[in-house]
Design a protein around this motif. Sequence first.
Motif, mmCIF file in Angstrom:
data_model
loop_
_atom_site.group_PDB
_atom_site.id
_atom_site.type_symbol
_atom_site.label_atom_id
_atom_site.label_comp_id
_atom_site.label_asym_id
_atom_site.label_seq_id
_atom_site.Cartn_x
_atom_site.Cartn_y
_atom_site.Cartn_z
ATOM 1 N N UNK A 3 0.839 -1.188 0.000
ATOM 2 C CA UNK A 3 0.000 0.000 0.000
ATOM 3 C C UNK A 3 0.876 1.242 0.000
ATOM 4 N N UNK A 4 0.347 2.328 -0.558
ATOM 5 C CA UNK A 4 1.154 3.527 -0.712
ATOM 6 C C UNK A 4 1.184 4.359 0.565
ATOM 7 N N UNK A 5 2.228 5.163 0.686
ATOM 8 C CA UNK A 5 2.416 6.044 1.826
ATOM 9 C C UNK A 5 1.487 7.248 1.703
ATOM 10 N N UNK A 6 0.574 7.428 2.631
ATOM 11 C CA UNK A 6 -0.428 8.484 2.522
ATOM 12 C C UNK A 6 0.133 9.888 2.756
ATOM 13 N N UNK A 7 1.363 10.011 3.243
ATOM 14 C CA UNK A 7 1.961 11.330 3.448
ATOM 15 C C UNK A 7 2.207 12.029 2.111
ATOM 16 N N UNK A 8 2.477 11.291 1.076
ATOM 17 C CA UNK A 8 2.739 11.853 -0.248
ATOM 18 C C UNK A 8 1.909 11.080 -1.271
ATOM 19 N N UNK A 9 0.662 10.920 -0.966
ATOM 20 C CA UNK A 9 -0.179 9.993 -1.720
ATOM 21 C C UNK A 9 -0.290 10.326 -3.203
ATOM 22 N N UNK A 10 -0.684 11.558 -3.522
ATOM 23 C CA UNK A 10 -0.878 11.903 -4.931
ATOM 24 C C UNK A 10 0.404 11.707 -5.730
ATOM 25 N N UNK A 11 1.541 12.180 -5.161
ATOM 26 C CA UNK A 11 2.799 12.063 -5.898
ATOM 27 C C UNK A 11 3.225 10.610 -6.038
ATOM 28 N N UNK A 38 -7.303 2.750 -8.611
ATOM 29 C CA UNK A 38 -7.465 2.937 -7.168
ATOM 30 C C UNK A 38 -7.412 1.600 -6.439
ATOM 31 N N UNK A 39 -8.058 0.607 -7.007
ATOM 32 C CA UNK A 39 -8.046 -0.722 -6.388
ATOM 33 C C UNK A 39 -6.652 -1.336 -6.441
ATOM 34 N N UNK A 40 -5.967 -1.155 -7.553
ATOM 35 C CA UNK A 40 -4.610 -1.696 -7.710
ATOM 36 C C UNK A 40 -3.652 -1.116 -6.668
ATOM 37 N N UNK A 41 -3.769 0.184 -6.409
ATOM 38 C CA UNK A 41 -2.851 0.858 -5.494
ATOM 39 C C UNK A 41 -3.354 0.897 -4.048
ATOM 40 N N UNK A 42 -4.611 0.484 -3.844
ATOM 41 C CA UNK A 42 -5.152 0.488 -2.497
ATOM 42 C C UNK A 42 -5.432 1.872 -1.972
ATOM 43 N N UNK A 43 -5.922 2.763 -2.868
ATOM 44 C CA UNK A 43 -6.233 4.137 -2.479
ATOM 45 C C UNK A 43 -7.632 4.480 -2.971
ATOM 46 N N UNK A 44 -8.118 5.675 -2.586
ATOM 47 C CA UNK A 44 -9.407 6.138 -3.077
ATOM 48 C C UNK A 44 -9.239 6.707 -4.488
#
Length: 232
Positions: A3-11, A38-44
């Motif tokens: 899962x991606x780091x939400x501190x720099x999510x968009x980037x 979004x599903x692939x990266x586990x984000x909204x």
Amino acid sequence: MPKLNYKTLRQEVVDEIRQKILGGEFKPGDRMKENEIAELFGVSRGPVREALRQIEQEGLVRYERNVGCSVAAVTEQDIYEVCLLRATLEILAVRLNKGNFSAESLQQMRESLERMKALEDDLYQLAQEDNYFHSRIIEQTGFRKIEHVWKSMNVNNFAIFCAIDKQSVKDSYQRHLNLLTCYEQGDAEAMVDELKRHYDVGAGSTAAESIVKKSNQESLASILAINADLCL
């Protein structure tokens, strides 16, 4: 995939999509559906939507009304134009600096070159290093507007690296070494000549020849020769 780091999510979403396009996992013409990414990266879907807008500006994806986003196909004309503009600005930088560049900038270019050598065929990181290497010369001018124009094209460089022929990518280290050698020697005219060779090869000889035939445009080398005379 982690899962991606939400501190720099968009980037991080931007970086992940770039890498998948440059790595060939997302191919030209592939639909870029927000919900699937979004599903692939586990984000909204919000950060994905923002990321796609940024990457559209970079030329890696395109948006069509009532269709959505898809991976863009970079044309020979795109390559031609970006190489021509980048070469013209770098030749101008050489002229403005009269071929004199700081020891710090040259050292930074040497370090970038060593990183290129280790990257081999990692297109994403090679494009990053290419931007960094050439920016050292542009920044030496001290002209903020020239730097601004140059930086506005850095994003297009990702798309160019995705599209140019693979042999040009493999030759990237040697071509940049040739440039650095000229910069270290301090001969402005030799720098200009090497830049003309560098960007003509960078466009891919097959692509350049095809554009010239299709649109009656002059070759990059001939236009750059004219631009070099005009740059002070």
